[in-house]
Design an enzyme around this catalytic site. Structure first.
Site, mmCIF file in Angstrom:
data_model
loop_
_atom_site.group_PDB
_atom_site.id
_atom_site.type_symbol
_atom_site.label_atom_id
_atom_site.label_comp_id
_atom_site.label_asym_id
_atom_site.label_seq_id
_atom_site.Cartn_x
_atom_site.Cartn_y
_atom_site.Cartn_z
ATOM 1 N N HIS A 41 0.817 -1.208 0.000
ATOM 2 C CA HIS A 41 0.000 0.000 0.000
ATOM 3 C C HIS A 41 0.854 1.264 0.000
ATOM 4 O O HIS A 41 1.641 1.479 0.931
ATOM 5 C CB HIS A 41 -0.879 -0.031 1.253
ATOM 6 N N HIS A 83 -0.633 10.898 -1.958
ATOM 7 C CA HIS A 83 -1.932 10.511 -1.399
ATOM 8 C C HIS A 83 -2.833 11.694 -1.061
ATOM 9 O O HIS A 83 -3.965 11.783 -1.515
ATOM 10 C CB HIS A 83 -1.747 9.650 -0.143
#
Ligand code: G3P
Ligand code: CA
Length: 302
Positions: A41, A83
């Site tokens: 991730h 992100h």
């Protein structure tokens, strides 16, 4: 390699999706159970600064084939991997550009972002790590012979990002048969965005981030191959409901759960028969649940 026996019938639904009740047992030809695909991730982000090339390399070093990232766009139209919609948490933007609060990605040029340190916040050994462009990121994934779960992050902020992302992928050779057959999934929290990707490039495998009600799954099966929920919202019956539908590429829809970082949770979620686990600690999860050999690779037909 795993058996997925079609148990009942195939029924046309809404003229779009196919409803296909399945037994989804994941059993190797040897008869032994196999684990889900492990996805790093934001790269191996427990061990290196998230969404940097260092995090991709760390995943490769651990022998992890799949990496996940987040794609956004700069003021002058470059796709970058980050992100948050702000540069504040994961770079030194506050120091370099103190007057530019709230430091949104979309308000900075690619040249400005390229000046930022995206590693020091994580650890001094990563000082000087940069926010990669999507092009740089894909090239590193290719160099490492890895596979990419690419998230279109905040697509509502970046009109046309679907087409633009596909163009970068095409330019990098990532839309050829070999890549779309086993090395690429494009996912998003936005169903509209994923539908758009599917419409522009139907060959690309897609994933929806979230937990749509089972009653909506027939519609999702028209444009997404994966339903990827937070692990906290999962149950055995939900996973089995997703598996009962055939996605746009004629295979049972899959479930990749996120973000699981401890062995006990990984084992519990693997017990739900998920197809993939997305984790900041891919070594811990792989150790806990094993990993099916090339489950999402070319050998499985993808
Ligand atoms: O891939 C799943 C996960 O990345 C979704 O959440 O916020 O980490 O992008 P987030
Ligand atoms: Ca993500």
């Amino acid at each position: 390699m795993h058996a997925r026996a079609i148990a009942v019938t195939t029924t046309a639904f809404l003229g779009v999706a196919l409803l296909t009740p399945l037994s989804h047992a994941r059993t190797a030809q040897s008869g032994e159970d196999e684990g889900p695909t492990v996805v790093a991730h934001r790269g191996a982000s427990a061990y290196a600064p998230e969404n940097t090339l260092a995090a991709v390399d760390k995943a490769a070093e651990l022998g992890i084939r799949w990496v996940e990232n987040d794609v956004q766009r700069t003021r002058d139209g470059e796709l970058v991997v980050l992100h948050d919609d702000s540069l504040r948490r994961t770079t030194d933007v506050e120091e370099v550009f103190p007057d530019r609060s709230p430091w949104k990605v979309k308000d900075f040029t690619a040249a400005e972002i390229a000046r930022l340190d995206a590693g020091s916040w994580f650890g001094s050994e990563y000082a000087g790590a940069r926010v990669p462009t999507l092009k740089q990121y894909v090239e590193r994934v290719e160099h490492n012979h890895q596979k990419l779960l690419l998230e279109l992050k905040n697509p509502q902020l970046y009109p046309g990002i679907e087409q633009q992302t596909l163009k970068v992928l095409a330019n990098e050779g990532w839309l050829d048969r070999r890549h779309v057959a086993g090395r690429l999934v494009v996912q998003s929290f936005s169903a509209d965005s994923i539908r758009t990707v599917h419409e522009i490039k139907p060959a690309v495998k897609t994933g929806f981030l979230g937990t749509p009600p089972v009653s909506d799954l027939p519609e999702y099966a028209g444009f997404t191959d994966q339903i990827n929920p937070s692990h906290g919202s999962l149950s055995v019956s939900y996973v089995s409901s997703v598996h009962a539908f055939t996605g746009p590429h004629g295979r049972p829809m899959e479930v990749f759960a996120w973000t699981v970082d401890d062995a006990a949770t990984a084992r519990r979620i693997a017990g739900y028969d998920v197809d993939g686990i997305i984790t900041n600690k891919p070594d811990v999860v792989r150790e806990a649940v094993g990993e099916e050999e090339d489950r999402n690779g070319a050998s499985t037909g993808w």
